[in-house]
Motif scaffolding. Structure first.
Motif, PDB file in Angstrom:
ATOM      1  N   ARG A 349       1.798  30.304   7.377  1.00 12.09           N
ATOM      2  CA  ARG A 349       1.225  31.654   8.430  1.00 12.09           C
ATOM      3  C   ARG A 349       0.032  31.492   8.842  1.00 12.09           C
ATOM      4  NH1 ARG A 349       5.726  34.808  11.083  1.00 12.09           N
ATOM      5  NH2 ARG A 349       7.562  35.289   9.396  1.00 12.09           N
ATOM      6  N   ALA A 350      -0.688  31.883   8.916  1.00 15.76           N
ATOM      7  CA  ALA A 350      -1.978  32.016   9.800  1.00 15.76           C
ATOM      8  C   ALA A 350      -2.443  33.344   8.555  1.00 15.76           C
ATOM      9  CB  ALA A 350      -2.109  33.151  11.008  1.00 15.76           C
ATOM     10  N   PRO A 351      -3.665  31.984   7.985  1.00 16.72           N
ATOM     11  CA  PRO A 351      -4.802  33.105   6.620  1.00 16.72           C
ATOM     12  C   PRO A 351      -5.063  33.591   7.454  1.00 16.72           C
ATOM     13  CG  PRO A 351      -5.899  30.873   7.637  1.00 16.72           C
ATOM     14  CD  PRO A 351      -4.967  31.224   8.471  1.00 16.72           C
ATOM     15  N   GLY A 352      -5.604  34.851   6.315  1.00 21.65           N
ATOM     16  CA  GLY A 352      -5.994  36.338   6.721  1.00 21.65           C
ATOM     17  C   GLY A 352      -7.413  36.375   6.066  1.00 21.65           C
ATOM     18  N   SER A 353      -8.116  37.131   7.201  1.00 20.60           N
ATOM     19  CA  SER A 353      -9.920  37.156   5.933  1.00 20.60           C
ATOM     20  C   SER A 353     -10.392  38.568   5.455  1.00 20.60           C
ATOM     21  CB  SER A 353     -10.754  37.098   7.671  1.00 20.60           C
ATOM     22  OG  SER A 353     -10.326  38.697   8.033  1.00 20.60           O
ATOM     23  N   GLY A 354      -9.035  39.056   4.770  1.00 19.46           N
ATOM     24  CA  GLY A 354      -9.483  40.888   4.506  1.00 19.46           C
ATOM     25  C   GLY A 354     -10.255  42.163   5.141  1.00 19.46           C
ATOM     26  N   THR A 355     -10.668  41.602   6.437  1.00 18.70           N
ATOM     27  CA  THR A 355     -11.333  42.525   6.828  1.00 18.70           C
ATOM     28  C   THR A 355     -10.311  43.292   7.990  1.00 18.70           C
ATOM     29  OG1 THR A 355     -12.059  41.222   8.639  1.00 18.70           O
ATOM     30  CG2 THR A 355     -13.176  40.729   7.326  1.00 18.70           C
ATOM     31  N   GLY A 356      -9.213  43.069   8.310  1.00 19.25           N
ATOM     32  CA  GLY A 356      -8.757  43.772   8.541  1.00 19.25           C
ATOM     33  C   GLY A 356      -8.155  45.411   7.598  1.00 19.25           C
ATOM     34  N   LEU A 357      -8.301  45.050   6.774  1.00 22.94           N
ATOM     35  CA  LEU A 357      -8.009  46.615   5.300  1.00 22.94           C
ATOM     36  C   LEU A 357      -9.241  47.270   5.258  1.00 22.94           C
ATOM     37  CD1 LEU A 357      -6.112  45.675   2.818  1.00 22.94           C
ATOM     38  CD2 LEU A 357      -5.033  46.855   4.558  1.00 22.94           C
ATOM     39  N   ILE A 358     -10.672  46.535   5.613  1.00 25.95           N
ATOM     40  CA  ILE A 358     -11.762  47.033   5.618  1.00 25.95           C
ATOM     41  C   ILE A 358     -12.067  47.951   6.862  1.00 25.95           C
ATOM     42  CG2 ILE A 358     -14.396  46.590   5.959  1.00 25.95           C
ATOM     43  CD1 ILE A 358     -13.635  44.102   3.654  1.00 25.95           C
ATOM     44  N   GLY A 359     -11.478  47.486   8.012  1.00 23.72           N
ATOM     45  CA  GLY A 359     -11.972  48.556   8.930  1.00 23.72           C
ATOM     46  C   GLY A 359     -11.118  49.160   9.166  1.00 23.72           C
ATOM     47  N   MET A 360      -9.665  49.346   8.598  1.00 21.66           N
ATOM     48  CA  MET A 360      -8.967  50.630   8.739  1.00 21.66           C
ATOM     49  C   MET A 360      -9.429  51.873   7.317  1.00 21.66           C
ATOM     50  SD  MET A 360      -4.827  49.168   8.582  1.00 21.66           S
ATOM     51  CE  MET A 360      -4.834  48.294   7.298  1.00 21.66           C
ATOM     52  N   ARG A 361     -10.288  51.474   6.672  1.00 19.49           N
ATOM     53  CA  ARG A 361     -10.698  52.516   5.575  1.00 19.49           C
ATOM     54  C   ARG A 361     -11.754  52.897   6.196  1.00 19.49           C
ATOM     55  NH1 ARG A 361      -8.503  51.873   0.907  1.00 19.49           N
ATOM     56  NH2 ARG A 361      -7.117  50.198   0.133  1.00 19.49           N
ATOM     57  N   GLU A 362     -12.747  51.862   7.398  1.00 14.20           N
ATOM     58  CA  GLU A 362     -13.812  52.732   7.977  1.00 14.20           C
ATOM     59  C   GLU A 362     -12.991  53.912   9.210  1.00 14.20           C
ATOM     60  OE1 GLU A 362     -16.065  49.502   9.295  1.00 14.20           O
ATOM     61  OE2 GLU A 362     -16.982  48.369   7.542  1.00 14.20           O
ATOM     62  N   ARG A 363     -12.315  53.242   9.440  1.00 17.82           N
ATOM     63  CA  ARG A 363     -11.847  54.201  11.098  1.00 17.82           C
ATOM     64  C   ARG A 363     -11.129  55.568  10.440  1.00 17.82           C
ATOM     65  NH1 ARG A 363     -11.232  52.454  15.867  1.00 17.82           N
ATOM     66  NH2 ARG A 363     -11.291  50.444  16.166  1.00 17.82           N
ATOM     67  N   VAL A 364     -10.448  55.336   8.999  1.00 18.48           N
ATOM     68  CA  VAL A 364     -10.263  56.490   8.182  1.00 18.48           C
ATOM     69  C   VAL A 364     -10.993  57.878   7.733  1.00 18.48           C
ATOM     70  CG1 VAL A 364      -8.832  57.922   7.029  1.00 18.48           C
ATOM     71  CG2 VAL A 364      -7.870  55.929   8.309  1.00 18.48           C
ATOM     72  N   SER A 365     -12.085  56.982   7.043  1.00 16.43           N
ATOM     73  CA  SER A 365     -13.326  57.597   6.435  1.00 16.43           C
ATOM     74  C   SER A 365     -14.025  58.268   7.395  1.00 16.43           C
ATOM     75  CB  SER A 365     -14.235  56.826   5.520  1.00 16.43           C
ATOM     76  OG  SER A 365     -15.046  57.301   5.126  1.00 16.43           O
ATOM     77  N   LEU A 366     -14.509  57.690   9.163  1.00 14.99           N
ATOM     78  CA  LEU A 366     -15.404  58.127  10.211  1.00 14.99           C
ATOM     79  C   LEU A 366     -14.602  59.579  10.244  1.00 14.99           C
ATOM     80  CD1 LEU A 366     -16.192  55.765  12.212  1.00 14.99           C
ATOM     81  CD2 LEU A 366     -17.266  56.526  10.253  1.00 14.99           C
TER      82      LEU A 366
END
Length: 409
Positions: A349-366
């Motif tokens: 599988r393609a490696p992940g950067s870990g920023t996806g969860l951060i982006g989701m948390r930011e959207r939900v927090s906003l």
């Protein structure tokens, strides 16, 4: 070791010039015989030069030590009035009195003008009672010009100076707050741009990496052709999204109209594009059919959460079924749930950067919502679940609404 005595500050250059000017002017007036009164003719003729010299010395302290200069000048004025007054000595006293109000302590600045009012009233009433002539009123007028006028002039000047200092301080504070707001806005804008770039482009690039890996690892020509088709489709879509994002950043007037923000109605298309490998995708929309339209920021956030969750499932999940569930109870938040098999994928599988969860948390927090992501054990085993609750009214949102795809960052 005993501390050395603190020396008084050096006189200001302007104070030195004022003192020398007053001293020289008084000497010239005395040499010409221009003495204001001769109440005690038997006193030495040079006696008026003594208070003149003391008053000139008080001028040197008018700015650096006004609390010392004013009493010294008062004594010198009293001696001057009884020994043959010089107008230069009186003028220097008015300047020392003015400086005591302007450069003295706040308490002195308040008390000195009030004291001059009482002294002027006394200097007017007492001669009038004693002499009972209208001419005696001139004593109060002269006293007021010499004492009352410089004191209240200093009070006015000090008030303007303090007001100017306050305004300068307020302007500096405003500039500092503006700079802090600017830095915060720049930081928030960079976070928004990073989030939008990840959501718009990373999904397509991840799909390209996943399908290219599958094309290289599979020996079936038909599967390879299918993977290459998906790669081409995602590369074209990613390029279009990148161009649109660049157009939004530039805010060019000659660009085409930006595409509408994705909505939850497009989830079927999103799942169709994500079907590959061993995963199967199912969408379960439990929202009532007559529900009111969702706010655009909430719908965009829900779409991006599903999109990122599907990308993560393609990258990391074991073969199995991925369930996407949408639910909304009247008066409550929109709930988005994505579950995928929890375990290692048997294919690269393609490696992940870990920023996806951060982006989701930011959207939900906003939006003032909540997000939970992690493994959950249930009747069907352990699954990876992403669950978000998005309030429709932005209750408790700590920041403004998130950026939409129709707005330039």
């Amino acid at each position: 070791m005993p501390s050395r005595p603190r020396l008084p500050p050096r006189p200001h250059r302007d104070d030195v010039l004022i003192g020398l000017g007053g001293l020289l002017g008084g000497v010239v007036l005395w040499s010409l015989g221009l003495v204001n009164n001769d109440w005690f003719p038997r006193l030495p003729d040079a006696l008026p030069l003594v208070p003149l010299t003391v008053m000139a010395g008080a001028e040197l302290l008018r700015r650096t030590a006004p609390a010392v200069a004013l009493p010294l000048a008062t004594v010198a004025l009293a001696v001057d009035q009884t020994s043959g007054s010089l107008i230069s000595t009186v003028l220097m006293f008015t300047d020392v009195l003015y400086a005591a109000v302007v450069y003295g302590t706040p308490r002195a600045a308040r008390s000195i003008p009030q004291a001059t009012v009482y002294l002027t009233v006394a200097a007017t009433v007492v001669p009038l009672v004693i002499f009972r002539t209208a001419v005696s009123l001139l004593i109060g007028v002269a006293f007021g010009l010499a004492v009352l006028t410089p004191a209240w002039t200093g009070w006015i000047i000090r008030g303007h100076r303090d007001t100017a200092a306050t305004e300068r301080l307020r302007a500096e504070q405003t500039a500092l707050l503006a700079e802090l707001d600017r830095r915060e806005a720049v930081t928030a804008e960079r976070a928004r741009m990073a989030r939008e770039l990840h959501d718009l482009v990373a999904n397509h690039l991840s799909a390209i990496a996943i399908h290219s890996t599958a094309a290289l690892s599979l020996g079936d020509p038909a599967a390879t052709d299918q993977a290459l088709g998906v790669i081409r489709e995602n590369s074209v879509r990613g390029l279009a999204e990148m161009r649109r994002l660049i157009g939004l950043l530039r805010d060019a007037g000659d660009e085409d109209e930006p595409a509408a923000a994705p909505t939850l109605d497009a989830l079927d298309t999103l799942l169709e594009q994500a079907r590959t490998g061993g995963q199967k995708f199912r969408l379960c929309d439990e929202r009532p059919g007559d529900a009111a339209p969702l706010p655009a920021p909430v719908e965009l956030a829900a779409y991006r959460i599903v999109q990122e969750s599907l990308t993560n499932a393609l990258k990391h999940a074991a073969p199995g079924r991925v369930d996407v569930t949408l639910s909304h109870v009247t008066g409550g938040p929109l709930e988005v749930s994505v579950t995928s098999p929890y375990g290692e994928s048997p294919v690269p599988r393609a490696p992940g950067s870990g920023t996806g969860l951060i982006g989701m948390r930011e959207r939900v927090s906003l939006l003032g919502g909540t997000l939970d992501a992690g493994p959950v054990t249930g009747p069907w085993g352990t699954v990876w679940r992403v669950r978000a609750a998005l309030p429709l009214g932005y209750e408790g949102a700590p920041q403004p609404r998130p950026l939409t795809d129709q707005e330039p960052p």
